[in-house]
Motif scaffolding. Structure first.
Motif, PDB file in Angstrom:
ATOM      1  N   SER A   1      -6.229  -4.281  -6.233  1.00  0.00           N
ATOM      2  CA  SER A   1      -6.642  -5.631  -7.016  1.00  0.00           C
ATOM      3  C   SER A   1      -5.347  -6.604  -7.020  1.00  0.00           C
ATOM      4  N   LYS A   2      -4.082  -5.898  -7.159  1.00  0.00           N
ATOM      5  CA  LYS A   2      -2.931  -6.680  -7.512  1.00  0.00           C
ATOM      6  C   LYS A   2      -2.083  -6.826  -5.947  1.00  0.00           C
ATOM      7  N   ILE A   3      -2.536  -6.545  -4.824  1.00  0.00           N
ATOM      8  CA  ILE A   3      -1.610  -6.498  -3.691  1.00  0.00           C
ATOM      9  C   ILE A   3      -1.626  -7.863  -3.250  1.00  0.00           C
TER      10      ILE A   3
ATOM     11  N   GLU B   1       0.908  -1.178   0.134  1.00  0.00           N
ATOM     12  CA  GLU B   1      -0.090  -0.109   0.024  1.00  0.00           C
ATOM     13  C   GLU B   1       0.798   1.338  -0.088  1.00  0.00           C
ATOM     14  N   LEU B   2       1.996   1.103   0.823  1.00  0.00           N
ATOM     15  CA  LEU B   2       3.026   2.393   0.813  1.00  0.00           C
ATOM     16  C   LEU B   2       3.544   2.584  -0.767  1.00  0.00           C
TER      17      LEU B   2
END
Length: 308
Positions: A110-112, A103-104
């Motif tokens: 959707s790809k995390i 996130e940073l």
């Protein structure tokens, strides 16, 4: 093809003291480049500037052709950074921490999840995804630190002393992981331990007193080296004659009942052979390191030649 990293006349000053001066460096798109220097030589300052954690006093840094100072967000998308002390939040689980790092990096939501799973798999930490980081060993913490550096698939991965403080078994595992990462990324790795650079790198940049004193291939660097020595401490020491059977070892002398100085030449793998022999024969290895005096002698020789 354009280099992933280009540094031009990089200098930085703390108060009235120059930490680094006129650093010029280029790195290609894969493989491992070693930044070698004694403690205080300027390695961490250089790496912090490359990663955008510190603004330089003078000079330019280009990441994939982008000026880091003029377009920092665009340049930093292509950088993964593992500081000397991994930036871990130990009250989080491995999965929570890696998701936070993604996130940073402003990854698309959707790809995390897929990126976290892939980073865990590449770093061999899938089975500790649900565990609190505080309960993991130093070796696993280092792997998590590497995972956060590659989670967004940067073109350049910068590692500051990545094997510092690991035990012999952890060292072997982390070295293997770094080699695997270098197949898909350019890796810049710093160390003050010559044997680490020998084992991992094909290119070497040697910095002392803030200036580059050598920049070439490892083979070219070896031309400057004389037969050197290392110190090994074991709880169940073998006879000196057994140590002489290890390929590359030329002499062994015990300094205490458990510490031995080993002289070797012409071989970059002797430390790994000693680790393997210790495991095989039960020597109970506790410490192994290149002798500092040899490294200082090399610095002095190269530094004097660079000013001639």
């Amino acid at each position: 093809m354009q280099n992933i990293l280009k540094i031009e006349r990089l200098s930085h000053r703390y108060s009235s003291t120059w930490a680094i001066r006129d650093i010029n460096l280029e790195i290609g798109r894969n493989g491992i480049t070693g930044l070698l220097g004694s403690n205080g030589a300027g390695k961490s300052t250089t790496m912090n500037i490359i990663c955008g954690a510190l603004n330089q006093t003078e000079g330019r840094v280009y990441i994939n052709g982008v000026d880091l100072r003029r377009e920092p967000e665009l340049a930093k998308k292509e950088i993964g950074f593992l500081p000397q002390n991994p930036p871990l939040y130990t009250d989080l689980t491995t999965d929570e921490y890696l998701r936070y790092c993604a996130e940073l990096r402003r990854m698309v939501e959707s790809k995390i999840k897929g990126a976290v799973e892939e980073a865990k798999e590449r770093c061999g930490i899938t089975h500790v995804g649900g565990r609190l980081i505080r309960n993991l060993s130093g070796g696993y913490r280092q792997r998590i630190g590497i995972a956060q550096a590659i989670i967004h698939k940067p073109k350049l991965v910068v590692m500051d002393e990545p094997t510092n403080g690991l035990d012999p078994n952890q060292l072997i595992e982390v070295r293997k992981l770094i080699r695997e990462i270098a197949q898909q990324h350019a890796v810049l790795l710093s160390s003050h331990i010559l044997s680490e650079i020998h084992l991992l790198c094909k290119e070497i940049v040697m910095i002392e007193a803030g200036r580059i004193v050598f920049s070439d291939t490892m083979d070219a660097f070896d031309n400057y080296m004389q037969p050197h020595s290392l110190l090994m401490r074991v709880e169940n020491p073998p006879p000196a004659t057994d140590l002489l059977k290890i390929k590359g070892v030329t002499r062994a002398e015990f300094l205490t009942a458990t510490q031995v100085r080993i002289y070797f030449e012409g071989d970059q793998e002797v430390s790994e052979r000693l680790v393997a022999a210790s495991l095989l024969h039960g020597w109970r290895l506790r410490e192994i390191s290149l002798e500092r005096g040899q490294l200082d002698d090399t610095f002095k020789k190269l530094s004097s030649q660079s000013h001639q």
